[in-house]
Design an enzyme around this catalytic site. Structure first.
Site, PDB file in Angstrom:
ATOM      1  N   HIS A 160       0.837  -1.208   0.000  1.00 47.49           N
ATOM      2  CA  HIS A 160       0.000   0.000   0.000  1.00 47.49           C
ATOM      3  C   HIS A 160       0.872   1.258   0.000  1.00 47.49           C
ATOM      4  O   HIS A 160       0.589   2.214  -0.706  1.00 47.49           O
ATOM      5  CB  HIS A 160      -0.935   0.014   1.218  1.00 47.49           C
ATOM      6  CG  HIS A 160      -1.988  -1.065   1.143  1.00 47.49           C
ATOM      7  ND1 HIS A 160      -3.325  -0.802   1.115  1.00 47.49           N
ATOM      8  CD2 HIS A 160      -1.863  -2.413   1.051  1.00 47.49           C
ATOM      9  CE1 HIS A 160      -4.003  -1.941   1.028  1.00 47.49           C
ATOM     10  NE2 HIS A 160      -3.129  -2.933   0.995  1.00 47.49           N
ATOM     11  N   ASP A 194      -6.673   4.772   3.199  1.00 48.15           N
ATOM     12  CA  ASP A 194      -7.446   3.644   2.668  1.00 48.15           C
ATOM     13  C   ASP A 194      -8.191   2.864   3.758  1.00 48.15           C
ATOM     14  O   ASP A 194      -9.375   2.655   3.651  1.00 48.15           O
ATOM     15  CB  ASP A 194      -6.616   2.728   1.739  1.00 48.15           C
ATOM     16  CG  ASP A 194      -5.289   2.302   2.311  1.00 48.15           C
ATOM     17  OD1 ASP A 194      -4.997   2.616   3.475  1.00 48.15           O
ATOM     18  OD2 ASP A 194      -4.530   1.626   1.579  1.00 48.15           O
TER      19      ASP A 194
END
Ligand SMILES: *[C@@H]1O[C@H](CO)[C@@H](O)[C@H](O)[C@H]1NC(C)=O
Ligand SMILES: CC(=O)N[C@H]1CO[C@H](CO)[C@@H](O)[C@@H]1O
Length: 469
Positions: free
Chosen positions: A27, A124
């Protein structure tokens, strides 16, 4: 390396954006790639990163004058090994504890945001962030590295409510939700069963994984994905309707080409084979197959009679790949087949002229690399929502690759189905092989066109600016 920002395309004042992705290399890295693209437009980035992980990512920061790392202390949580900071530092089963640790940083993040005062924060999985930023008068933007087709398939709120009962959820998940834009994307029974079993999965602080994502989608001021309208458009429109908020696309965010060269050992080995003849099989850095599937895959590659390089983790229960090889395999494929574990320069291997076929687990990064290469694509998705939907998207919707057939109920593949999929794409006489080659080359040209990347980023920045008005 330092690159001078391309300021020509900027007509509004530069933005100040904070990045706060899940503390996982998978990520942090794409958020940093996106930061580079935004910095290239002159925008300023404050990147929140776990303290000791910073040094691993510094080399990928192409604009150190505009992208500033802010080290975050990852608090200790019971059950986490000392010093663990990212999901890459721990086994998969401990990943939720990394999330819990991130949840415990809320006060530090609040302080940092108050000091830095960015206009917008990209996140996120920290679903508490939109409420925090709203209090501070900052916008929040949920940027998902999961593709919009997957998010649309599994995460629309109505669908989640329907899925409170697992048996019923399985049935629902086999079909796309009402209004889903592409009917060729659907799940097999074993995949629906697997996803349904995940509905009760807790991901940090006792919060369900799906609730976390759904809260983010619901509370954020806007949501966004990697991708371009030409491919992702219908899913983005669908999500926009579902959530009633702007859905932005950042463009394909193609990483800058690697400036390293392929290891000599592989360059020489690959160089010994005919143009476009080698099958390269790589199933990502995490997936461990059960031993019988591991062997079935290798026997399938052997059956193709083509040279192959397989990069696989040792199967479940085995220390090394060597002890897990099928009997007599090594002798039979001597000189034309190699099985490796460990890290390999995938992007460079795919660019090697001898490599003609890529068998992939359908992770987003691998698929982008596959699409950017001239290799024929064979899809062998891992049991993961994003990978499964990716496989259907590539195989069924865009028709740029062929998926390995698996048992509907048990999800197992046979050596014959591996061989069959490779044969179809590698056979010049095969109509399907020709079709995927043509379609792949169209998508590749689209992705590589300078305007696509550049226009998408410009459009993305403009929509971010609009959000702040
Ligand atoms: C965000 O705030 C709303 C309204 O106060 C509240 O109902 C909700 O539980 C909060 N959500 C999260 C994830 O903190
Ligand atoms: C989705 C897509 O572009 N499919 C195309 C793949 O190639 C065949 C043959 O060239 C076309 O007919 C399809 O439309």
């Amino acid at each position: 390396m330092q690159i001078v920002p391309d300021k020509t395309s900027m007509d509004s004042p530069p933005l100040h954006i904070a990045m706060f992705p899940l503390f996982a290399m998978g990520h942090l890295t794409p958020f940093l790639h996106l930061s580079n693209k935004l910095a290239n437009r002159g925008h300023r980035i404050s990147f929140f990163i776990p303290k000791r992980t910073q040094s691993k990512l510094e080399q990928f920061n192409l604009y150190p004058n505009l992208i500033t790392f802010h080290p975050i202390n990852v608090p200790h949580v019971n059950g986490l090994p000392n010093g663990a900071e990212t999901t890459s530092d721990v086994s998969f089963s401990l990943a939720p504890l990394i999330m819990t640790a991130m949840d415990h940083t809320e006060k530090d993040i609040e302080l940092l945001l108050t000091q830095l005062n960015p206009q917008i924060v990209f996140f996120d999985f920290t679903h508490w962030l939109p409420n925090l930023t709203r209090r501070l008068g900052i916008k929040s933007f949920q940027y998902s590295i999961i593709n919009p087709a997957t998010v649309s398939y599994v995460r629309s709120p109505a669908r989640l409510r329907q899925c409170s009962d697992i048996a019923e959820a399985e049935l629902h998940l086999m079909q796309p939700p009402p209004g889903y834009p592409v009917s060729s994307i659907k799940l097999h029974a074993h995949e629906a069963k697997f996803l349904a079993s995940k509905i009760t999965w807790e991901f940090g602080s006792g919060v369900l994984f799906y609730d976390r994502l759904n809260n983010g989608l619901t509370l954020a001021d806007a949501i966004g994905f990697k991708g371009c309208r030409e491919i992702e458009g219908p899913f983005v429109d669908y999500l926009g309707e579902q959530f009633g908020k702007p859905v932005l696309l950042s463009g394909p965010v193609i990483p800058e080409p690697s400036n390293t060269v392929l290891e000599k050992k592989w360059a020489e080995w690959l160089g010994g084979f005919k143009h476009g003849s080698v099958v390269f099989c790589a199933l990502g850095s995490e997936w461990r197959l059960p031993q019988d599937q591991f062997q079935e895959l290798l026997l399938g590659l052997e059956l193709t009679d083509l040279p192959f390089l397989a990069v696989l983790k040792p199967p479940v229960g085995c220390e090394t790949v060597e002890i897990a090889l099928p009997e007599g395999f090594r002798e039979r494929v001597q000189g034309r087949g190699v099985v490796e574990s460990g890290w390999i320069q995938q992007q460079l291997i795919l660019q090697h002229p001898s490599v003609g076929c890529f068998v992939t687990h359908c992770g987003a990064g691998s698929l982008t690399e596959a699409l950017m290469s001239k290799c024929q694509i064979v899809l062998l998705p891992q049991l993961d929502a994003d990978h499964i939907v990716n496989a259907r998207m590539m195989g069924g919707n865009l028709k740029v690759g062929v998926e390995v057939e698996k048992g509907e109920e048990d999800g197992l593949f046979k050596k014959e189905s591996v061989c069959e999929a490779v044969k179809i794409v590698m056979d010049d006489e095969s109509e399907v092989g020709r079709e995927v080659r043509e379609n792949h080359s169209k998508v590749k040209n689209l992705l590589l066109s300078y305007n696509l990347e550049s226009d998408s980023i410009d459009c993305f920045c403009k929509k971010l600016q609009d959000l702040l008005k």
